[in-house]
Structures are given as C-alpha cells and as structure tokens.
Design a protein around this motif. Structure first.
Motif, PDB file in Angstrom:
ATOM      1  N   THR A 187       5.556   1.950 -11.173  1.00  0.00           N
ATOM      2  CA  THR A 187       5.426   0.509 -11.720  1.00  0.00           C
ATOM      3  C   THR A 187       5.892  -0.471 -10.527  1.00  0.00           C
ATOM      4  O   THR A 187       7.114  -0.376  -9.987  1.00  0.00           O
ATOM      5  N   LEU A 188       5.028  -1.343 -10.082  1.00  0.00           N
ATOM      6  CA  LEU A 188       5.135  -2.237  -8.821  1.00  0.00           C
ATOM      7  C   LEU A 188       4.783  -3.774  -9.392  1.00  0.00           C
ATOM      8  O   LEU A 188       3.912  -4.039  -9.831  1.00  0.00           O
ATOM      9  N   ASN A 189       5.955  -4.581  -9.300  1.00  0.00           N
ATOM     10  CA  ASN A 189       5.931  -5.976  -9.460  1.00  0.00           C
ATOM     11  C   ASN A 189       5.667  -6.643  -8.073  1.00  0.00           C
ATOM     12  O   ASN A 189       6.379  -6.453  -7.253  1.00  0.00           O
TER      13      ASN A 189
ATOM     14  N   ARG B 159       2.112  -7.129 -12.421  1.00  0.00           N
ATOM     15  CA  ARG B 159       2.739  -5.760 -12.807  1.00  0.00           C
ATOM     16  C   ARG B 159       1.524  -4.582 -12.375  1.00  0.00           C
ATOM     17  O   ARG B 159       0.639  -4.504 -13.338  1.00  0.00           O
ATOM     18  N   ILE B 160       1.793  -3.638 -11.531  1.00  0.00           N
ATOM     19  CA  ILE B 160       0.942  -2.603 -11.118  1.00  0.00           C
ATOM     20  C   ILE B 160       1.297  -1.264 -11.696  1.00  0.00           C
ATOM     21  O   ILE B 160       2.343  -1.011 -11.445  1.00  0.00           O
ATOM     22  N   LEU B 161       0.652  -0.658 -12.510  1.00  0.00           N
ATOM     23  CA  LEU B 161       0.995   0.642 -13.064  1.00  0.00           C
ATOM     24  C   LEU B 161       0.011   1.739 -12.441  1.00  0.00           C
ATOM     25  O   LEU B 161      -1.079   1.806 -12.825  1.00  0.00           O
ATOM     26  N   GLY B 162       0.425   2.791 -12.006  1.00  0.00           N
ATOM     27  CA  GLY B 162      -0.257   3.988 -11.643  1.00  0.00           C
ATOM     28  C   GLY B 162       0.323   5.028 -11.527  1.00  0.00           C
ATOM     29  O   GLY B 162       1.333   5.316 -11.799  1.00  0.00           O
ATOM     30  N   CYS B 163      -0.532   6.246 -11.072  1.00  0.00           N
ATOM     31  CA  CYS B 163      -0.134   7.526 -11.004  1.00  0.00           C
ATOM     32  C   CYS B 163      -0.759   8.352 -10.028  1.00  0.00           C
ATOM     33  O   CYS B 163      -1.971   8.707 -10.169  1.00  0.00           O
ATOM     34  N   PRO B 164      -0.224   7.966  -8.684  1.00  0.00           N
ATOM     35  CA  PRO B 164      -1.010   8.891  -7.293  1.00  0.00           C
ATOM     36  C   PRO B 164      -1.091  10.274  -7.862  1.00  0.00           C
ATOM     37  O   PRO B 164      -0.374  11.119  -8.127  1.00  0.00           O
ATOM     38  N   VAL B 165      -2.329  10.818  -7.111  1.00  0.00           N
ATOM     39  CA  VAL B 165      -2.940  12.205  -7.220  1.00  0.00           C
ATOM     40  C   VAL B 165      -3.153  12.691  -5.874  1.00  0.00           C
ATOM     41  O   VAL B 165      -3.951  11.744  -5.142  1.00  0.00           O
TER      42      VAL B 165
ATOM     43  N   HIS C 239       0.858  -1.242  -0.068  1.00  0.00           N
ATOM     44  CA  HIS C 239       0.049   0.063   0.089  1.00  0.00           C
ATOM     45  C   HIS C 239       0.924   1.260  -0.051  1.00  0.00           C
ATOM     46  O   HIS C 239       0.443   2.307  -0.406  1.00  0.00           O
ATOM     47  N   ILE C 240       2.018   1.378   0.338  1.00  0.00           N
ATOM     48  CA  ILE C 240       3.007   2.389   0.591  1.00  0.00           C
ATOM     49  C   ILE C 240       3.337   2.889  -0.823  1.00  0.00           C
ATOM     50  O   ILE C 240       3.790   3.972  -1.046  1.00  0.00           O
ATOM     51  N   TYR C 241       3.415   1.926  -1.725  1.00  0.00           N
ATOM     52  CA  TYR C 241       3.563   2.261  -3.234  1.00  0.00           C
ATOM     53  C   TYR C 241       2.536   2.548  -3.961  1.00  0.00           C
ATOM     54  O   TYR C 241       2.326   3.313  -4.867  1.00  0.00           O
ATOM     55  N   VAL C 242       1.105   2.032  -3.716  1.00  0.00           N
ATOM     56  CA  VAL C 242      -0.081   2.416  -4.454  1.00  0.00           C
ATOM     57  C   VAL C 242      -0.399   3.832  -4.070  1.00  0.00           C
ATOM     58  O   VAL C 242      -0.972   4.672  -4.904  1.00  0.00           O
ATOM     59  N   ILE C 243      -0.571   3.990  -2.590  1.00  0.00           N
ATOM     60  CA  ILE C 243      -0.844   5.377  -2.218  1.00  0.00           C
ATOM     61  C   ILE C 243       0.842   5.856  -1.606  1.00  0.00           C
ATOM     62  O   ILE C 243       0.731   5.784  -0.311  1.00  0.00           O
TER      63      ILE C 243
ATOM     64  N   CYS D  80      -5.065   2.521 -10.998  1.00  0.00           N
ATOM     65  CA  CYS D  80      -4.200   1.646 -11.550  1.00  0.00           C
ATOM     66  C   CYS D  80      -4.485   0.461 -12.433  1.00  0.00           C
ATOM     67  O   CYS D  80      -5.661   0.240 -12.624  1.00  0.00           O
ATOM     68  N   PHE D  81      -3.584   0.401 -13.360  1.00  0.00           N
ATOM     69  CA  PHE D  81      -3.768  -0.858 -14.399  1.00  0.00           C
ATOM     70  C   PHE D  81      -2.954  -2.040 -13.706  1.00  0.00           C
ATOM     71  O   PHE D  81      -1.971  -1.865 -13.494  1.00  0.00           O
TER      72      PHE D  81
END
Length: 347
Positions: A17-19, A24-30, A2-6, A47-48
């Motif tokens: 990008t997180l493996n 593979r999780i690709l996101g752009c936090p806002v 969660h510390i990488y997603v948010i 995230c995709f």
C-alpha cells in the motif's frame, strides 16, 4: 513512486500500500520467470487506486486473488505476454472496476471455460445483521449484472415479497437458512432490498421526526401515494398523513383500521406500513416479555405450553423471536392475561 509499484524481487507476491499525491495505491507485484521473456522474467502489478481518506483493507484479498488469476492465465495461456490475447485486458479491467464499485462482486468470463470471480470483503461495521424473523422487501430493481452472479441469489429473490420472513423464505425456497441470510445480507448491502418487521394487525407503531420529509418533499409524496394506493385509486395525502399521525403508543393497526377505515379511503394499510418503515417515517414498538417471579402463580391449562418459553421471558427476546422459538405458536396476549408473572417492556 515506480520503485514501489514495480519493487525489488524480494517483495513479489506481497500486498503493498502506497500513499502518494492524495491517493492510496494498493497492489501485489508479480514476477514470472522464464526464458521466453525479455530479461528472463515478466513483471506486472495490477493496482487499485483509492482516495487517501478511504479504507482499502477490504480490497486486499481481491488484489491478491486477481494477481493470482492473471498469473495462472499467463502461465497456462500466455494471456499477458501475447499481444493478440492481451487486447481483452483493458475491457476486463474496466468491467472489474465498474462491478466492484457498483455491486461489490464481479464475475468476468475470459472464455467459455475460464472466469474470474471477485468479491469485496466487508468490514464488521458494514455487515448487516439478518434475523430469522426479518422480512426482506425489494426497494430497487437488481441490475442484470447482479442477477447473473449467483444462482442462490436468483432463487431467494423469487420469494421476496415483503410478507415472508427469512425463515419462511428458506423453507419455501428449500434452501439452507444460512445461505438465505447471506444472500439477503448482500441484497441489503447493495440497497436492492430492505429489512422490515413482520406485519400483524396487533402491531403498534410510532412516527419518527422523518415524517416531516413527507410533508415537505413532493417527490416522496408521489412515491408514497402510488405505493399505498388500492389498485388505481390514488388516495389523498391528507388521509395518508392522518393514518401516520394516528400511530401512537397503545394503538394497534387493528384499532386504526376500525377507526379510520383506510380501505374506504383507497389506502392499503399493509403497504402504508411498509413504505413508512422503508423510509424511516415510522418505527415499530416491540414487546419484550419479562417473567417476574414475585407475583402469585395462577394455575391454567396453558401454563404447560407457556413453560416451554420460560427461558425467553428474560427481556432479551422480542415477541417475534419468541414466536419462532418453539414448535407451537404462542399467543402472547393470552399468555400475559392468564399468567400475572409475565410483564411487558415496550421499546
């Protein structure tokens, strides 16, 4: 995870990008700051998720663009923070997921005045090379979602008949050639149409090892017989195979028609060629003229018009490219007959 997603505030508006766990999780936090939010900020990350073996680079711009869209919707309309408005969010995300997977593009209408338009960025190896002399032919019916995306695509598809080549389509549709090529490239990438060479009775074709599929695959046989049939007269598979097997080097389609009379057998020869090219049963042999200056020059009244094409007689241009190169139509057979300096490489 969660510390990488948010993540921390310093990583906002950056592609991450997180493996994790085979994905593979690709996101752009806002981060949207404001006193109206709990803790004075609204934090989200769209995230995709991909299989870890897949290339996610072509989706990075989409993730950034989608995050920007959602930020604008929130700032202007409270789209994410309003419980009444964010009820649409699951349906929108589902539509984006389906359309991007299926078509590589999507256009979602939030309301009559607001829409989201996203398009996958193709890598260099995925791009299809579309030439002026290529003939697009429809192989699948476009879905309703694809047709609604672009007015230009609708206009181009009106003129795709398996006979017009790209340059003619641009002229008939009164559109810029670059736009037509772009649309055709998208149609090919989404397997809506395929590209085949210009059909002429002087063309020469050869079979490929894939012809064995026509002998073994019953479904392919049915498709072939229906596709090549003259009106409602279904031809015999034996006659179709005889036509294909007679395609050898040095034998033109004109020669085959004179020898085997396909129309009498219920076979439309042009559609026979189209089917063979689409399914890789045959391939066209192209002529590449080469000027060899060592041969003696023989004056002729056509030499002046042939001279206009001298720069193309280098072995790098096929006959179809050369015919479209100048303002006058060049008969290569006649040109080679009267000018012994022009030789031909077949490939």
């Amino acid at each position: 995870m969660h510390i990488y997603v948010i993540p921390k505030k310093q990583l906002r508006n950056r592609t991450i990008t997180l493996n994790f766990g085979g994905h593979r999780i690709l996101g752009c936090p806002v981060y949207i700051e404001g006193p109206q939010y709990e803790r004075n900020a609204l934090i989200f990350n769209c995230c995709f998720v991909f299989d870890s073996s897949k290339d996610s680079s072509k989706y990075e711009k989409i993730v950034r663009k989608l995050s920007g869209y959602l930020t604008t919707l929130e700032v202007q309309h409270n789209f994410l923070s309003s419980e009444k408005k964010n009820e649409k969010l699951p349906a929108i995300m589902n539509a984006i997921l389906n359309d991007l997977n299926k078509f590589g593009v999507c256009e979602i209408y939030i309301d009559p005045s607001t829409s989201l338009h996203l398009q996958r960025e193709e890598s260099v190896r995925d791009l299809v090379d579309v030439n002026d002399h290529d003939v697009p032919i429809m192989i699948n019916k476009p879905s309703e979602g694809f047709e609604n995306l672009d007015v230009a695509a609708k206009q181009v598809m009106r003129f795709i008949d398996g006979k017009r080549f790209v340059m003619v389509i641009a002229l008939d549709a009164d559109m810029d050639l670059k736009i037509v090529k772009h649309v055709v490239r998208l149609l090919v990438q989404h397997k809506i149409c395929s590209l085949i060479p210009i059909f002429q009775y002087s063309n020469v074709y050869m079979t490929t090892p894939n012809l064995n599929k026509l002998i073994q695959d019953k479904n392919l046989q049915e498709q072939c017989l229906k596709f090549v049939a003259m009106r409602e007269m279904i031809p015999c598979l034996r006659d179709v195979l005889q036509m294909y097997c007679s395609m050898v080097f040095g034998t033109t389609i004109r020669d085959l028609c004179a020898q085997l009379n396909p129309r009498f057998r219920g076979i439309h020869e042009e559609r026979l060629i189209q089917f063979g090219l689409i399914h890789g049963l045959i391939r066209r042999l192209l002529r590449y003229p080469i000027r060899v200056p060592d041969f003696p020059y023989r004056p002729h009244r056509m030499n002046e018009s042939i001279h206009l094409y001298n720069s193309t007689f280098s072995g790098r241009y096929c006959e179809d490219q050369i015919r479209l190169k100048g303002s006058k139509f060049l008969d290569l057979d006649t040109a080679m007959e009267i000018d012994p300096q022009i030789m031909t490489c077949w490939k």
